[in-house]
Design a protein around this motif. Sequence first.
Motif, PDB file in Angstrom:
ATOM      1  N   GLN A 207       0.837  -1.199   0.000  1.00 39.40           N
ATOM      2  CA  GLN A 207       0.000   0.000   0.000  1.00 39.40           C
ATOM      3  C   GLN A 207       0.877   1.256   0.000  1.00 39.40           C
ATOM      4  OE1 GLN A 207      -3.594  -0.427  -0.168  1.00 39.40           O
ATOM      5  NE2 GLN A 207      -2.591  -2.341  -0.719  1.00 39.40           N
ATOM      6  N   PRO A 208       0.355   2.414  -0.467  1.00 37.73           N
ATOM      7  CA  PRO A 208       1.151   3.649  -0.505  1.00 37.73           C
ATOM      8  C   PRO A 208       1.693   4.023   0.875  1.00 37.73           C
ATOM      9  CG  PRO A 208      -0.905   3.906  -1.738  1.00 37.73           C
ATOM     10  CD  PRO A 208      -1.002   2.592  -1.024  1.00 37.73           C
ATOM     11  N   ALA A 209       2.961   4.433   0.935  1.00 40.32           N
ATOM     12  CA  ALA A 209       3.643   4.699   2.213  1.00 40.32           C
ATOM     13  C   ALA A 209       2.958   5.796   3.021  1.00 40.32           C
ATOM     14  CB  ALA A 209       5.102   5.068   1.950  1.00 40.32           C
ATOM     15  N   ASP A 210       2.535   6.883   2.362  1.00 41.99           N
ATOM     16  CA  ASP A 210       1.897   7.985   3.100  1.00 41.99           C
ATOM     17  C   ASP A 210       0.549   7.562   3.683  1.00 41.99           C
ATOM     18  OD1 ASP A 210       0.880   7.779   0.523  1.00 41.99           O
ATOM     19  OD2 ASP A 210       0.593   9.938   0.241  1.00 41.99           O
ATOM     20  N   VAL A 211      -0.115   6.634   3.020  1.00 41.84           N
ATOM     21  CA  VAL A 211      -1.391   6.110   3.516  1.00 41.84           C
ATOM     22  C   VAL A 211      -1.154   5.236   4.750  1.00 41.84           C
ATOM     23  CG1 VAL A 211      -3.358   4.591   2.971  1.00 41.84           C
ATOM     24  CG2 VAL A 211      -2.540   6.234   1.267  1.00 41.84           C
ATOM     25  N   ILE A 212      -0.131   4.371   4.696  1.00 43.21           N
ATOM     26  CA  ILE A 212       0.201   3.482   5.824  1.00 43.21           C
ATOM     27  C   ILE A 212       0.561   4.286   7.075  1.00 43.21           C
ATOM     28  CG2 ILE A 212       1.889   1.792   6.683  1.00 43.21           C
ATOM     29  CD1 ILE A 212       1.998   0.644   3.835  1.00 43.21           C
ATOM     30  N   THR A 213       1.341   5.350   6.896  1.00 43.98           N
ATOM     31  CA  THR A 213       1.777   6.183   8.023  1.00 43.98           C
ATOM     32  C   THR A 213       0.579   6.728   8.794  1.00 43.98           C
ATOM     33  OG1 THR A 213       3.755   6.818   6.805  1.00 43.98           O
ATOM     34  CG2 THR A 213       3.156   8.208   8.677  1.00 43.98           C
ATOM     35  N   LEU A 214      -0.440   7.163   8.077  1.00 50.39           N
ATOM     36  CA  LEU A 214      -1.640   7.698   8.721  1.00 50.39           C
ATOM     37  C   LEU A 214      -2.536   6.589   9.269  1.00 50.39           C
ATOM     38  CD1 LEU A 214      -2.693  10.497   6.179  1.00 50.39           C
ATOM     39  CD2 LEU A 214      -1.837  10.850   8.491  1.00 50.39           C
ATOM     40  N   ALA A 215      -2.561   5.438   8.595  1.00 53.38           N
ATOM     41  CA  ALA A 215      -3.493   4.365   8.955  1.00 53.38           C
ATOM     42  C   ALA A 215      -3.129   3.661  10.262  1.00 53.38           C
ATOM     43  CB  ALA A 215      -3.568   3.344   7.822  1.00 53.38           C
ATOM     44  N   LYS A 216      -1.826   3.513  10.559  1.00 49.93           N
ATOM     45  CA  LYS A 216      -1.399   2.706  11.725  1.00 49.93           C
ATOM     46  C   LYS A 216      -1.928   3.221  13.069  1.00 49.93           C
ATOM     47  CE  LYS A 216       2.584   0.130  10.044  1.00 49.93           C
ATOM     48  NZ  LYS A 216       4.031  -0.113  10.166  1.00 49.93           N
ATOM     49  N   PRO A 217      -1.723   4.508  13.410  1.00 49.27           N
ATOM     50  CA  PRO A 217      -2.263   4.964  14.707  1.00 49.27           C
ATOM     51  C   PRO A 217      -3.794   4.951  14.751  1.00 49.27           C
ATOM     52  CG  PRO A 217      -1.307   6.810  13.461  1.00 49.27           C
ATOM     53  CD  PRO A 217      -0.936   5.553  12.748  1.00 49.27           C
ATOM     54  N   TYR A 218      -4.419   5.195  13.609  1.00 44.47           N
ATOM     55  CA  TYR A 218      -5.880   5.122  13.518  1.00 44.47           C
ATOM     56  C   TYR A 218      -6.358   3.707  13.845  1.00 44.47           C
ATOM     57  CZ  TYR A 218     -10.490   4.829  11.250  1.00 44.47           C
ATOM     58  OH  TYR A 218     -11.814   4.602  10.993  1.00 44.47           O
ATOM     59  N   LEU A 219      -5.639   2.723  13.306  1.00 46.14           N
ATOM     60  CA  LEU A 219      -6.009   1.317  13.468  1.00 46.14           C
ATOM     61  C   LEU A 219      -5.934   0.874  14.927  1.00 46.14           C
ATOM     62  CD1 LEU A 219      -6.845  -1.210  11.877  1.00 46.14           C
ATOM     63  CD2 LEU A 219      -4.433  -1.779  11.660  1.00 46.14           C
ATOM     64  N   ASP A 220      -4.926   1.350  15.675  1.00 47.48           N
ATOM     65  CA  ASP A 220      -4.778   0.963  17.086  1.00 47.48           C
ATOM     66  C   ASP A 220      -6.056   1.261  17.879  1.00 47.48           C
ATOM     67  OD1 ASP A 220      -2.190  -0.029  16.877  1.00 47.48           O
ATOM     68  OD2 ASP A 220      -1.265   1.909  17.275  1.00 47.48           O
ATOM     69  N   TRP A 221      -6.554   2.482  17.700  1.00 55.52           N
ATOM     70  CA  TRP A 221      -7.727   2.888  18.463  1.00 55.52           C
ATOM     71  C   TRP A 221      -8.997   2.174  18.004  1.00 55.52           C
ATOM     72  CZ3 TRP A 221      -7.835   4.949  23.007  1.00 55.52           C
ATOM     73  CH2 TRP A 221      -6.786   5.760  23.433  1.00 55.52           C
ATOM     74  N   VAL A 222      -9.201   2.082  16.698  1.00 53.74           N
ATOM     75  CA  VAL A 222     -10.431   1.453  16.208  1.00 53.74           C
ATOM     76  C   VAL A 222     -10.426  -0.042  16.530  1.00 53.74           C
ATOM     77  CG1 VAL A 222     -11.936   1.106  14.210  1.00 53.74           C
ATOM     78  CG2 VAL A 222     -10.648   3.197  14.401  1.00 53.74           C
ATOM     79  N   ALA A 223      -9.238  -0.668  16.565  1.00 52.80           N
ATOM     80  CA  ALA A 223      -9.142  -2.080  16.961  1.00 52.80           C
ATOM     81  C   ALA A 223      -9.634  -2.267  18.399  1.00 52.80           C
ATOM     82  CB  ALA A 223      -7.698  -2.568  16.829  1.00 52.80           C
ATOM     83  N   PHE A 224      -9.299  -1.307  19.275  1.00 51.98           N
ATOM     84  CA  PHE A 224      -9.750  -1.372  20.666  1.00 51.98           C
ATOM     85  C   PHE A 224     -11.284  -1.328  20.741  1.00 51.98           C
ATOM     86  CE2 PHE A 224     -10.867   0.646  24.752  1.00 51.98           C
ATOM     87  CZ  PHE A 224     -10.338  -0.309  25.613  1.00 51.98           C
ATOM     88  N   SER A 225     -11.920  -0.597  19.817  1.00 57.61           N
ATOM     89  CA  SER A 225     -13.391  -0.480  19.825  1.00 57.61           C
ATOM     90  C   SER A 225     -14.081  -1.802  19.504  1.00 57.61           C
ATOM     91  CB  SER A 225     -13.849   0.602  18.840  1.00 57.61           C
ATOM     92  OG  SER A 225     -13.830   0.126  17.505  1.00 57.61           O
ATOM     93  N   LEU A 226     -13.310  -2.790  18.990  1.00 55.45           N
ATOM     94  CA  LEU A 226     -13.885  -4.109  18.705  1.00 55.45           C
ATOM     95  C   LEU A 226     -14.368  -4.808  19.978  1.00 55.45           C
ATOM     96  CD1 LEU A 226     -11.347  -5.477  16.067  1.00 55.45           C
ATOM     97  CD2 LEU A 226     -13.766  -4.986  15.658  1.00 55.45           C
ATOM     98  N   ILE A 227     -13.714  -4.542  21.107  1.00 60.20           N
ATOM     99  CA  ILE A 227     -14.088  -5.218  22.362  1.00 60.20           C
ATOM    100  C   ILE A 227     -15.529  -4.862  22.747  1.00 60.20           C
ATOM    101  CG2 ILE A 227     -13.533  -5.592  24.806  1.00 60.20           C
ATOM    102  CD1 ILE A 227     -10.589  -4.856  24.052  1.00 60.20           C
ATOM    103  N   PRO A 228     -15.856  -3.550  22.926  1.00 59.11           N
ATOM    104  CA  PRO A 228     -17.265  -3.249  23.240  1.00 59.11           C
ATOM    105  C   PRO A 228     -18.229  -3.624  22.119  1.00 59.11           C
ATOM    106  CG  PRO A 228     -16.032  -1.212  22.832  1.00 59.11           C
ATOM    107  CD  PRO A 228     -15.032  -2.319  22.948  1.00 59.11           C
ATOM    108  N   LEU A 229     -17.777  -3.549  20.868  1.00 66.98           N
ATOM    109  CA  LEU A 229     -18.665  -3.864  19.743  1.00 66.98           C
ATOM    110  C   LEU A 229     -19.103  -5.329  19.753  1.00 66.98           C
ATOM    111  CD1 LEU A 229     -20.050  -3.024  17.074  1.00 66.98           C
ATOM    112  CD2 LEU A 229     -17.971  -3.735  15.901  1.00 66.98           C
ATOM    113  N   ILE A 230     -18.151  -6.253  19.980  1.00 72.48           N
ATOM    114  CA  ILE A 230     -18.491  -7.690  19.970  1.00 72.48           C
ATOM    115  C   ILE A 230     -19.312  -8.057  21.204  1.00 72.48           C
ATOM    116  CG2 ILE A 230     -17.590 -10.047  19.757  1.00 72.48           C
ATOM    117  CD1 ILE A 230     -17.034  -8.177  17.331  1.00 72.48           C
ATOM    118  N   VAL A 231     -19.037  -7.397  22.347  1.00 77.70           N
ATOM    119  CA  VAL A 231     -19.862  -7.615  23.547  1.00 77.70           C
ATOM    120  C   VAL A 231     -21.301  -7.167  23.267  1.00 77.70           C
ATOM    121  CG1 VAL A 231     -20.250  -6.938  25.946  1.00 77.70           C
ATOM    122  CG2 VAL A 231     -17.932  -7.460  25.163  1.00 77.70           C
ATOM    123  N   TYR A 232     -21.432  -6.015  22.619  1.00 77.85           N
ATOM    124  CA  TYR A 232     -22.759  -5.526  22.219  1.00 77.85           C
ATOM    125  C   TYR A 232     -23.482  -6.565  21.359  1.00 77.85           C
ATOM    126  CZ  TYR A 232     -25.927  -3.333  18.823  1.00 77.85           C
ATOM    127  OH  TYR A 232     -26.970  -3.073  17.984  1.00 77.85           O
TER     128      TYR A 232
END
Length: 461
Positions: free
Chosen positions: A120-145
């Motif tokens: 994937q494009p390098a500038d896209v990956i740089t922005l995507a990684k920190p975004y992914l950390d937080w949204v991955a954490f949201s999976l816990i309440p989502l699956i419990v829901y």
Amino acid sequence: MNLKQYTKEFSYNFRLAYPVILGMVGHTLIGIVDNIMVGKIGATELAAVSLGNTMIFVAMSIGIGFSTAITPIVAEGNVENNDTKIRSAFHHGLFLCTILGLVLFGVIVLAKPMMEVMNQPADVITLAKPYLDWVAFSLIPLIVYQGYKQFADGMSLTKYSMYAMIMANVLHVGINYVLIYGIWIFPKMGIIGAALGTVISRIFLVMFMHIMLSGRNDLKRFFKKFSFSEIKKTTIKKIARIGFPSAMQMLFEVVLFSASVWLCGNIGKTSQAANQVALSLASLTFMFAMGLSVTSMIRISSQRGLQDFKKLVIVARSIFLLAIIIETVFAVLFVAFHEYLPPIFLKMENSGQVLDNAEVVSIASKLLLITAVFQISDGIQVVVLGALRGLQDVKIPMYITFVAYWVIGFPISYYLGEHTELKAQGVWIGLLAGLTTAAIFLYIRFHYLTKRLIINSDSNN
């Protein structure tokens, strides 16, 4: 064929389905709101959110697919007035959803290096990684829901997930607005603000759902005295036996659509952004079919519990017919507005990105024409899958979906996208081929099973 016997079921089907549809649309709107708000910042940011969300959707599909095992067991218990069966399915399901949410969070965080592997494009990956950390954490309440939601669906209380999702979405839009753009005392956080908005809204989603369900007098008995000593290996195995193949069915489809993002990323960031625009709109309309799929699962489970297989077939076909009608309407709308919908996702007045935006709109408008065609196939395959889950037939459908999406769909997407001038359009033609194959063979499976059930039932009477 007597059409009236099917159409007279439409009213009850839709009463059950519309809260589920609105709840599902709410799920999708969380991603669409992120895409629209982030798209106003720039095409690179939109591509980053798109890339991050593809990995999240893969994990989410496993969690949501697995949790669907709770609904048919609860629905059967509800028809049989068997409180023990209902309570056991709910408690074991919630326990398994919590563990699964934690596991999926860990897997996504560890899987971040895959972005580089996918070229994937390098500038896209740089922005995507920190975004992914937080949204991955949201999976816990989502699956419990999801554990709460599937329990409520099995009890035919489909409105509660709708109420919870509406409240969570209102909260999500507000938090996104202040955190992405830096309103009032809040810092301008860009796509990290979008990620935090998702986390906070999903935590409240679970809280809303728990408060509403546990507050009902007729459900209080299912919320009392939860104990780990009640967790039994046999019940875990029963839920997993339905849940694992169901999760795989959903995974095969979602990974195919995620692969479309990766393939379009290889073509270029404008193709990737256009793919995300088309995918967002297709996902929104797909939620109507998903709502009908849940209705299918609930009603087929109930008829199975009552052992009324002739009525079961009528109910199922009425839902299939309703799905075809609704998805055909969306197909016509996509054709009519294919040039007007993509600009909504982009800041067209941004002078620095005029060429990029024009290219994104041009590609996305062509993709929407293909999306229009596969609306019907997509709708049929998901409502038939719901009916098969209601019959607790999940293993053979798992194999059917694997072959349809990965033996037929993906190779066509890859070849046409990477090796022909069709590019992103070729990727979507492959999606259409996979969905159509799944729809045909899943219906054949349903027809075979129900015919056999009716013959066996008649011979026993």
